[in-house]
Design a protein around this motif. Structure first.
Motif, PDB file in Angstrom:
ATOM      1  N   GLU A   8       3.269 -20.683  20.415  1.00 37.88           N
ATOM      2  CA  GLU A   8       3.583 -19.287  20.726  1.00 37.88           C
ATOM      3  C   GLU A   8       2.909 -18.842  22.023  1.00 37.88           C
ATOM      4  N   GLU A   9       1.671 -19.306  22.251  1.00 37.47           N
ATOM      5  CA  GLU A   9       0.985 -18.986  23.518  1.00 37.47           C
ATOM      6  C   GLU A   9       1.763 -19.552  24.698  1.00 37.47           C
ATOM      7  N   ARG A  10       2.183 -20.780  24.579  1.00 33.98           N
ATOM      8  CA  ARG A  10       2.915 -21.421  25.680  1.00 33.98           C
ATOM      9  C   ARG A  10       4.276 -20.759  25.908  1.00 33.98           C
ATOM     10  N   ALA A  11       4.950 -20.430  24.808  1.00 31.12           N
ATOM     11  CA  ALA A  11       6.270 -19.793  24.941  1.00 31.12           C
ATOM     12  C   ALA A  11       6.146 -18.443  25.644  1.00 31.12           C
ATOM     13  N   LEU A  12       5.107 -17.685  25.289  1.00 29.32           N
ATOM     14  CA  LEU A  12       4.914 -16.380  25.903  1.00 29.32           C
ATOM     15  C   LEU A  12       4.550 -16.515  27.380  1.00 29.32           C
ATOM     16  N   SER A  13       3.666 -17.454  27.707  1.00 28.55           N
ATOM     17  CA  SER A  13       3.290 -17.635  29.116  1.00 28.55           C
ATOM     18  C   SER A  13       4.507 -18.050  29.948  1.00 28.55           C
ATOM     19  N   ARG A  14       5.349 -18.902  29.392  1.00 30.89           N
ATOM     20  CA  ARG A  14       6.560 -19.323  30.123  1.00 30.89           C
ATOM     21  C   ARG A  14       7.501 -18.138  30.340  1.00 30.89           C
ATOM     22  N   LYS A  15       7.617 -17.286  29.329  1.00 34.09           N
ATOM     23  CA  LYS A  15       8.497 -16.127  29.475  1.00 34.09           C
ATOM     24  C   LYS A  15       7.956 -15.173  30.525  1.00 34.09           C
TER      25      LYS A  15
END
Length: 588
Positions: free
Chosen positions: A504-511
């Motif tokens: 979830e951290e990675r998905a948010l940073s990518r977004k």
């Protein structure tokens, strides 16, 4: 490796330099960096295949040579991004969590984001022509689209570094003023002592009387034409009445613009160009573009299927100018006096023919005259529809007045806020209702593909679920509450944050890092709904992150990186909403 606002620029720069060092630039290699399918990475370089085809080379070998050259020249840092070759020669890039962390530390505030984006259009001078109501008439629901789309595009262009002039080209001249002045004199209507809240509605009624009288008898039609001629010749009394009409109309318009937070740089209506049209007639005649047809002056475009026979009317047979003439005069004025490189006309799609003919005429005229041809684009949009699928009307069949629509939005919003938060004070309810109600009207319009018609629905636009202003404004207020409860400032540095670990951290940073590419897409297509969709998706990704990852935890590095993600989500959400023209709230 430098951290740029748009990571795609970093890849583009590296690929161009690698191509130069690999000896590919002689064939004009263009990387064509685009956001990738998330399954394969963050960005994809698509320029290898067309280059290889043109050069007669194996595309996969070209891609391999490019990457080898980039690595040898230290143009790519494997700690910050990963790359691979897919298919016949596509190059995919994936940003590492460390790159994301560095980007989020680099772009902290709305000002940082604007500074980063500001190089994209820094040499452009743009005039945005929007809203354009007619004086002596109340603004109605049909004006909302031009007004909010035009303001949004002005903000986006300015954000990307362009010098923007907002121009409200109001309709304040023409034959209708003969009818209106005749009716004002006949009724003895005193504009100077009229109630500002009702004056424009009264003027609109007077115009209708004058229009009916014009058709009713030749005697009255003659009197009305005489009043118009007197105005055009500078008659003192008629000029005074006309000035009063303009003044009272603008007060009415500006009340709406103030509610929406809109300020124009110039308000140059059709009247401003009335002493500039003779030059247009002369130049078009001199360049051989215009011709006489049944006593009128027109321009035909023989190469065009329809406009070869459909004339662009420049001067009427009675010698009067029209909006085609003033539009041509405005183009020349904007180029010569405002130094404009480009102009956007935010006008409904029904005017498509007019703008096609205008642009064709300007292109030929400027080319023949040896002038630089400005970029001109008709930013068209569809209609606002009622429940019956037809343009929205009142129950009586008239136009829905914009001031009444905005007032109802705030009133409906207040009822919802009062129900959801009964503990708020009356002042707090009023402020939340104002921001949510006006934001809901604005966002409902901007979230639609502008070229499409859309169905007006109070229930949908004021709902707290789905892609609506209330949902996004609540998401922003929710993040503010996280910091408020934690006793931490959103502007904290979070220096102890470590690389993102959870999905979830990675998905948010990518977004979050997709924001720059989103801005580029909006500017390329001039479609604000792309930004709306991005913000809605970002809110959803943040919700998934927040539900799965506790933010205030014991481990300092974990707490710091999660608070960093919260803070940057807040910054980008608020920046995006401000670009759309919405205000935001810290509490709801």
């Amino acid at each position: 490796m430098e951290i740029l606002f748009n990571p795609a620029d970093l890849i583009d720069r590296a690929m161009r330099k690698a191509a130069l060092e690999a000896g590919l630039s002689a064939e004009s290699f263009d990387p064509v960096v685009r956001p990738a399918d998330p399954r394969f990475g963050d960005y994809q370089v698509n320029g290898v295949l067309p280059y290889a085809k043109k050069a007669g080379k194996n595309p996969r070998e070209v891609a391999t040579a490019l990457l080898e050259s980039a690595v040898a020249g230290n143009l790519l840092d494997p700690a910050l991004m990963e790359w691979s070759i897919a298919g016949p020669g596509f190059i995919n890039f994936t940003l590492t969590p460390r790159f994301s962390l560095q980007w989020l530390h680099r772009f902290v505030s709305e000002d940082d984001l604007k500074s980063g984006a500001g190089s994209r259009l820094k040499d452009r001078v743009m005039v945005v022509d929007y809203s354009s109501p007619n004086t002596a008439k109340e603004m109605h629901v049909g004006h909302i689209r031009s007004t909010v789309i035009g303001e949004c595009l002005s903000r986006l262009l300015s954000f990307a570094g362009a010098t923007v002039t907002r121009d409200n080209h109001i309709g304040d001249w023409g034959t209708q003023f003969g009818m209106l002045i005749w009716a004002i004199k006949r009724k003895g209507y005193d504009l100077e002592s009229a109630d500002p809240d009702t004056a424009v509605a009264e003027l609109e009624a007077l115009y209708k009387e004058g229009h009916a009288a014009y058709k009713e008898s030749t005697e009255q039609a003659t009197e009305i034409r005489e009043e118009l001629v007197k105005l055009q010749n500078g008659d003192a009394e008629n000029t005074r009445i006309w000035n009063s009409i303009t003044e009272v109309s603008w007060k009415s318009f500006d009340h709406i613009y103030s509610q929406l937070g809109i300020k124009f740089d110039v308000v140059l209506g059709e009247s401003f160009y009335r002493d500039k049209v003779d030059r247009i007639y002369e130049e078009l005649e001199k360049t051989g573009l215009s011709e006489e047809s049944d006593g009128a002056i027109v321009v035909f475009h023989p190469e065009h299927k329809r406009f070869a026979k459909q004339p662009f009317l420049i001067r009427k047979s009675d010698g009067a100018s029209n909006y085609a003439t003033t539009d041509l005069a405005s183009v020349l004025y904007r180029v010569e006096e405002m130094k404009a490189d480009g102009m956007l006309y935010v006008v409904d799609s029904r005017q498509a023919d007019h703008f096609q003919q205008l642009f064709l005429t300007v292109e030929k005229w400027f080319k023949t005259a040896g002038r630089v041809i400005p970029q001109m684009e008709h930013v068209s949009f569809g209609s606002v529809l009622g429940e019956n699928g037809k343009p929205i009307k009142t129950k009586e069949g008239g136009s829905v007045k914009l001031k009444e629509l905005l007032a109802e939005a705030v009133s409906r919003s207040a009822a919802i806020v009062r129900e959801k938060n009964p503990d708020l004070s009356a002042e707090e309810i009023a402020e939340v209702a104002r921001v949510v109600g006006l934001g809901a009207i604005r966002y409902a319009d901007l979230s639609q593909n502008r070229t499409s018609d859309y169905l007006f629905s109070w229930e949908k636009m004021l709902g707290f679920e789905g892609n609506t202003a209330p949902y996004l404004l609540y998401a922003v207020a929710r993040i503010h509450s996280i910091f408020r409860k934690a006793g931490i400032e959103e502007s904290a540095t979070f220096e102890s944050a470590t690389d993102f670990q959870t999905n979830e951290e990675r998905a948010l940073s990518r977004k979050l890092l997709a924001f720059p590419s989103t801005i580029d897409l909006v500017l390329a297509d001039l479609r604000p709904h792309i930004l709306c969709t991005y913000l809605f998706e970002l809110a959803g990704v943040f919700s998934s992150f927040y539900n799965a990852n506790k933010v205030i935890v014991e481990e300092e590095d974990v707490r710091a990186r999660r608070l960093l993600l919260c803070a940057r989500t807040l910054t980008i959400m608020e920046t995006g909403l401000h670009l759309l023209g919405l205000e935001t709230l810290q509490r709801m």
